[in-house]
Write a protein that holds these residues in place. Sequence first.
Motif, PDB file in Angstrom:
ATOM      1  N   PHE A  92       0.759  -1.300   0.064  1.00 46.56           N
ATOM      2  CA  PHE A  92       0.048  -0.276   0.043  1.00 46.56           C
ATOM      3  C   PHE A  92       0.721   1.416   0.064  1.00 46.56           C
ATOM      4  O   PHE A  92       0.775   2.170   0.598  1.00 46.56           O
ATOM      5  CB  PHE A  92      -0.751  -0.129   1.155  1.00 46.56           C
ATOM      6  N   SER A  93       1.656   1.433  -1.068  1.00 48.97           N
ATOM      7  CA  SER A  93       2.560   2.653  -0.939  1.00 48.97           C
ATOM      8  C   SER A  93       1.887   3.786  -1.135  1.00 48.97           C
ATOM      9  O   SER A  93       2.666   4.687  -1.316  1.00 48.97           O
ATOM     10  CB  SER A  93       3.720   2.211  -1.852  1.00 48.97           C
ATOM     11  N   ASP A  94       0.562   3.831  -1.549  1.00 47.50           N
ATOM     12  CA  ASP A  94      -0.027   5.389  -1.472  1.00 47.50           C
ATOM     13  C   ASP A  94      -0.721   5.651  -0.292  1.00 47.50           C
ATOM     14  O   ASP A  94      -1.247   6.621  -0.341  1.00 47.50           O
ATOM     15  CB  ASP A  94      -1.050   5.147  -2.826  1.00 47.50           C
ATOM     16  N   ILE A  95      -0.399   4.820   0.726  1.00 46.60           N
ATOM     17  CA  ILE A  95      -1.220   5.190   1.871  1.00 46.60           C
ATOM     18  C   ILE A  95      -0.258   5.435   2.951  1.00 46.60           C
ATOM     19  O   ILE A  95       0.564   4.609   3.294  1.00 46.60           O
ATOM     20  CB  ILE A  95      -2.055   3.805   2.439  1.00 46.60           C
ATOM     21  N   PRO A  96      -0.153   6.845   3.596  1.00 49.87           N
ATOM     22  CA  PRO A  96       0.875   7.467   4.517  1.00 49.87           C
ATOM     23  C   PRO A  96       1.254   6.251   5.631  1.00 49.87           C
ATOM     24  O   PRO A  96       2.415   6.140   5.928  1.00 49.87           O
ATOM     25  CB  PRO A  96       0.324   8.534   4.685  1.00 49.87           C
ATOM     26  N   PHE A  97      -0.021   5.714   6.026  1.00 46.03           N
ATOM     27  CA  PHE A  97       0.510   4.880   7.268  1.00 46.03           C
ATOM     28  C   PHE A  97       1.461   3.552   7.218  1.00 46.03           C
ATOM     29  O   PHE A  97       2.084   3.278   7.926  1.00 46.03           O
ATOM     30  CB  PHE A  97      -0.941   4.436   7.973  1.00 46.03           C
ATOM     31  N   PHE A  98       1.287   3.169   5.871  1.00 48.50           N
ATOM     32  CA  PHE A  98       2.146   2.123   5.516  1.00 48.50           C
ATOM     33  C   PHE A  98       3.476   2.570   4.946  1.00 48.50           C
ATOM     34  O   PHE A  98       4.356   1.425   4.735  1.00 48.50           O
ATOM     35  CB  PHE A  98       1.323   1.224   4.455  1.00 48.50           C
ATOM     36  N   MET A  99       3.678   3.620   4.769  1.00 51.12           N
ATOM     37  CA  MET A  99       4.730   4.278   4.394  1.00 51.12           C
ATOM     38  C   MET A  99       5.938   4.476   5.445  1.00 51.12           C
ATOM     39  O   MET A  99       7.098   4.397   5.404  1.00 51.12           O
ATOM     40  CB  MET A  99       5.001   5.473   3.387  1.00 51.12           C
ATOM     41  N   VAL A 100       5.366   4.157   6.455  1.00 50.96           N
ATOM     42  CA  VAL A 100       6.217   4.393   7.894  1.00 50.96           C
ATOM     43  C   VAL A 100       7.217   3.078   8.076  1.00 50.96           C
ATOM     44  O   VAL A 100       6.337   2.086   7.922  1.00 50.96           O
ATOM     45  CB  VAL A 100       5.402   4.729   8.908  1.00 50.96           C
ATOM     46  N   GLU A 101       8.226   3.303   8.275  1.00 52.97           N
ATOM     47  CA  GLU A 101       9.127   1.958   8.316  1.00 52.97           C
ATOM     48  C   GLU A 101       9.019   1.137   9.521  1.00 52.97           C
ATOM     49  O   GLU A 101       8.728  -0.236   9.374  1.00 52.97           O
ATOM     50  CB  GLU A 101      10.676   2.412   8.777  1.00 52.97           C
ATOM     51  N   SER A 102       8.519   1.634  10.598  1.00 56.64           N
ATOM     52  CA  SER A 102       7.840   0.908  11.817  1.00 56.64           C
ATOM     53  C   SER A 102       6.636  -0.049  11.318  1.00 56.64           C
ATOM     54  O   SER A 102       6.378  -1.052  11.753  1.00 56.64           O
ATOM     55  CB  SER A 102       7.902   1.686  12.945  1.00 56.64           C
ATOM     56  N   THR A 103       5.867   0.587  10.675  1.00 56.02           N
ATOM     57  CA  THR A 103       4.620  -0.214  10.264  1.00 56.02           C
ATOM     58  C   THR A 103       4.850  -1.075   9.434  1.00 56.02           C
ATOM     59  O   THR A 103       4.399  -2.386   9.642  1.00 56.02           O
ATOM     60  CB  THR A 103       3.721   0.745   9.592  1.00 56.02           C
ATOM     61  N   ARG A 104       5.767  -1.011   8.466  1.00 57.40           N
ATOM     62  CA  ARG A 104       6.151  -2.046   7.685  1.00 57.40           C
ATOM     63  C   ARG A 104       6.954  -3.189   8.142  1.00 57.40           C
ATOM     64  O   ARG A 104       6.826  -4.352   7.978  1.00 57.40           O
ATOM     65  CB  ARG A 104       7.117  -1.504   6.500  1.00 57.40           C
TER      66      ARG A 104
END
Length: 185
Positions: A92-104
Amino acid sequence: MDETSEVLQEVFRCYYLKFDYRLLHQIGESVSYDNLFRRLAWQIHLEILPLPVSPLWVNIIEAQRERYDQFLEYLKPTQYDDVIGQDINRLFSDIPFFMVESTRNTVKRMCQVFAQNHPNIGYQQGVHELVAIVYLAFSGNTPPFVDSPVPFPQEYLDTFKTLTKKGYTEHDAYIATERIIVMLA
């Protein structure tokens, strides 16, 4: 009576006495408790927490969280790590929440834990999206359950304090995701 006390009385009335999702949702939206009710709904519908509401919920949740901690303690590389890593890079590279390294990293770890602890199922490409969606659903700001002058039975107060304890979003999301995948397998 302050707003928090009124909210807690409403929660007690509709949750323990009536179990009215619509009313709970309205309360949740009006006072930012929506994430708590979302988590509860997932846990109840997936039969992680059995109805009726019970002080046993504390034991169930604590045991599940401890089990996940043990999984993390013994986490080791699996044959699926490369595929999981590739999937996480496209998550989901277009959703800011999922661009956070800790979330990934959290979603990746949850996928690895599942693959390691369910070798008969392993990891199927795309499961990371299910894991991510559940993690997102559980990741809202759950306010701490506060003490209040509302005559709230102690066994229920302890239950909600356990459910809202900080630092267990990953644990609770994993438990729900694991249940979904196992049910579908």
